[in-house]
Design a protein around this motif. Structure first.
Motif, PDB file in Angstrom:
ATOM      1  N   PHE A   1      50.281  15.908  15.118  1.00 44.25           N
ATOM      2  CA  PHE A   1      50.026  16.394  16.476  1.00 44.25           C
ATOM      3  C   PHE A   1      50.443  15.304  17.452  1.00 44.25           C
ATOM      4  O   PHE A   1      50.119  14.133  17.240  1.00 44.25           O
ATOM      5  CB  PHE A   1      48.541  16.719  16.686  1.00 44.25           C
ATOM      6  CG  PHE A   1      48.076  17.943  15.963  1.00 44.25           C
ATOM      7  CD1 PHE A   1      48.019  19.166  16.613  1.00 44.25           C
ATOM      8  CD2 PHE A   1      47.679  17.887  14.637  1.00 44.25           C
ATOM      9  CE1 PHE A   1      47.589  20.313  15.952  1.00 44.25           C
ATOM     10  CE2 PHE A   1      47.247  19.009  13.958  1.00 44.25           C
ATOM     11  CZ  PHE A   1      47.198  20.226  14.622  1.00 44.25           C
ATOM     12  N   ILE A   2      51.149  15.697  18.483  1.00 44.19           N
ATOM     13  CA  ILE A   2      51.595  14.764  19.511  1.00 44.19           C
ATOM     14  C   ILE A   2      51.157  15.290  20.873  1.00 44.19           C
ATOM     15  O   ILE A   2      51.371  16.465  21.192  1.00 44.19           O
ATOM     16  CB  ILE A   2      53.123  14.612  19.507  1.00 44.19           C
ATOM     17  CG1 ILE A   2      53.613  14.041  18.184  1.00 44.19           C
ATOM     18  CG2 ILE A   2      53.583  13.714  20.660  1.00 44.19           C
ATOM     19  CD1 ILE A   2      55.118  14.001  18.085  1.00 44.19           C
ATOM     20  N   PHE A   3      50.562  14.413  21.666  1.00 35.42           N
ATOM     21  CA  PHE A   3      50.188  14.737  23.043  1.00 35.42           C
ATOM     22  C   PHE A   3      51.248  14.242  24.008  1.00 35.42           C
ATOM     23  O   PHE A   3      51.870  13.199  23.779  1.00 35.42           O
ATOM     24  CB  PHE A   3      48.875  14.050  23.440  1.00 35.42           C
ATOM     25  CG  PHE A   3      47.651  14.651  22.837  1.00 35.42           C
ATOM     26  CD1 PHE A   3      47.204  15.903  23.214  1.00 35.42           C
ATOM     27  CD2 PHE A   3      46.922  13.941  21.904  1.00 35.42           C
ATOM     28  CE1 PHE A   3      46.059  16.450  22.659  1.00 35.42           C
ATOM     29  CE2 PHE A   3      45.777  14.473  21.342  1.00 35.42           C
ATOM     30  CZ  PHE A   3      45.346  15.724  21.722  1.00 35.42           C
ATOM     31  N   ALA A   4      51.403  14.952  25.110  1.00 33.18           N
ATOM     32  CA  ALA A   4      52.170  14.475  26.255  1.00 33.18           C
ATOM     33  C   ALA A   4      51.165  14.120  27.341  1.00 33.18           C
ATOM     34  O   ALA A   4      50.274  14.919  27.659  1.00 33.18           O
ATOM     35  CB  ALA A   4      53.133  15.549  26.752  1.00 33.18           C
ATOM     36  N   TYR A   5      51.283  12.918  27.867  1.00 33.78           N
ATOM     37  CA  TYR A   5      50.405  12.421  28.926  1.00 33.78           C
ATOM     38  C   TYR A   5      51.233  12.035  30.138  1.00 33.78           C
ATOM     39  O   TYR A   5      52.352  11.530  29.999  1.00 33.78           O
ATOM     40  CB  TYR A   5      49.679  11.150  28.480  1.00 33.78           C
ATOM     41  CG  TYR A   5      48.499  11.343  27.595  1.00 33.78           C
ATOM     42  CD1 TYR A   5      47.220  11.417  28.132  1.00 33.78           C
ATOM     43  CD2 TYR A   5      48.643  11.422  26.218  1.00 33.78           C
ATOM     44  CE1 TYR A   5      46.116  11.573  27.311  1.00 33.78           C
ATOM     45  CE2 TYR A   5      47.544  11.580  25.390  1.00 33.78           C
ATOM     46  CZ  TYR A   5      46.281  11.653  25.949  1.00 33.78           C
ATOM     47  OH  TYR A   5      45.193  11.812  25.134  1.00 33.78           O
TER      48      TYR A   5
ATOM     49  N   LEU B   1      48.674  16.567  29.214  1.00 30.06           N
ATOM     50  CA  LEU B   1      49.354  17.733  29.775  1.00 30.06           C
ATOM     51  C   LEU B   1      49.583  18.834  28.748  1.00 30.06           C
ATOM     52  O   LEU B   1      49.715  19.995  29.102  1.00 30.06           O
ATOM     53  CB  LEU B   1      50.713  17.314  30.350  1.00 30.06           C
ATOM     54  CG  LEU B   1      50.674  16.223  31.409  1.00 30.06           C
ATOM     55  CD1 LEU B   1      52.094  15.802  31.756  1.00 30.06           C
ATOM     56  CD2 LEU B   1      49.924  16.699  32.643  1.00 30.06           C
ATOM     57  N   GLY B   2      49.664  18.455  27.478  1.00 33.29           N
ATOM     58  CA  GLY B   2      49.933  19.428  26.443  1.00 33.29           C
ATOM     59  C   GLY B   2      50.106  18.744  25.108  1.00 33.29           C
ATOM     60  O   GLY B   2      49.969  17.528  24.999  1.00 33.29           O
ATOM     61  N   PHE B   3      50.420  19.555  24.093  1.00 38.82           N
ATOM     62  CA  PHE B   3      50.590  19.000  22.754  1.00 38.82           C
ATOM     63  C   PHE B   3      51.495  19.875  21.910  1.00 38.82           C
ATOM     64  O   PHE B   3      51.726  21.045  22.207  1.00 38.82           O
ATOM     65  CB  PHE B   3      49.233  18.810  22.056  1.00 38.82           C
ATOM     66  CG  PHE B   3      48.542  20.089  21.675  1.00 38.82           C
ATOM     67  CD1 PHE B   3      48.762  20.679  20.437  1.00 38.82           C
ATOM     68  CD2 PHE B   3      47.664  20.712  22.549  1.00 38.82           C
ATOM     69  CE1 PHE B   3      48.128  21.863  20.079  1.00 38.82           C
ATOM     70  CE2 PHE B   3      47.023  21.889  22.207  1.00 38.82           C
ATOM     71  CZ  PHE B   3      47.251  22.468  20.966  1.00 38.82           C
ATOM     72  N   ALA B   4      51.985  19.265  20.829  1.00 41.42           N
ATOM     73  CA  ALA B   4      52.724  19.965  19.790  1.00 41.42           C
ATOM     74  C   ALA B   4      52.074  19.639  18.459  1.00 41.42           C
ATOM     75  O   ALA B   4      51.553  18.536  18.267  1.00 41.42           O
ATOM     76  CB  ALA B   4      54.191  19.519  19.776  1.00 41.42           C
TER      77      ALA B   4
END
Length: 164
Positions: free
Chosen positions: A61-65, A71-74
């Motif tokens: 899992f990777i977050f975007a900050y 802001l979101g994740f994959a």
């Protein structure tokens, strides 16, 4: 906006944040497609603490900050010796349309390439407007898939593929 975006790998300690983003994004994303009952069923099935803990055994899992703001994740995992499966890609509604989803897809494709894989696959509901977004990122529809997820609920999806 992409220049100020940082990506960070998630850990099991981040499960509450994944759940929070899912809770904030699901109804705007699927409210016109799914009943509230199916939404609740699927959120529990895919985003309960127990389910996410199991997913962390095989998924990244990777977050975007932006700064300190998520802001979101994959969420994704290798499926075989050719395919990286992108299971989850969710942006908070206020963060949509700012290139963050594209950035996360590029990161997933980079992971796939580093592992010697050839494709990124994802499933998307056949009535989801995100299909156009995925096509702009280079994904192509390769088949239709109907998945019985229990409780007489079905996911009626396209499987899309990106060459990496």
């Amino acid at each position: 906006m992409q220049n100020s975006i940082n990506l960070k790998n998630a850990t099991v300690e981040d499960i509450p944040l994944i759940q929070s983003i899912a809770e904030q994004t699901w109804r705007p994303t699927y409210g016109h497609i799914l009943t509230e009952e199916q939404t609740l069923f699927m959120l529990d099935m895919m985003y309960s603490s127990e389910s996410l803990t199991r997913q962390f055994e095989t998924n990244t899992f990777i977050f975007a900050y932006e700064g300190e703001s998520p802001l979101g994740f994959a969420g994704f995992e290798p499926k075989d010796d050719e395919v990286m499966k992108l299971h989850k890609l969710y942006m908070l509604p206020a963060a949509q349309g700012k290139g963050i989803g594209k950035l996360l897809i590029q990161e997933v494709a980079k992971y796939a390439k580093q592992q010697g894989l050839k494709f990124v696959h994802l499933n998307v509901n056949r009535n989801n407007k995100a299909i156009g977004f995925y096509e702009k990122q280079g994904f192509k529809i390769i088949k239709e898939e109907d998945i019985n997820i229990g409780n007489d609920y079905w996911m009626n999806d396209y499987v899309m593929q990106l060459d990496v």
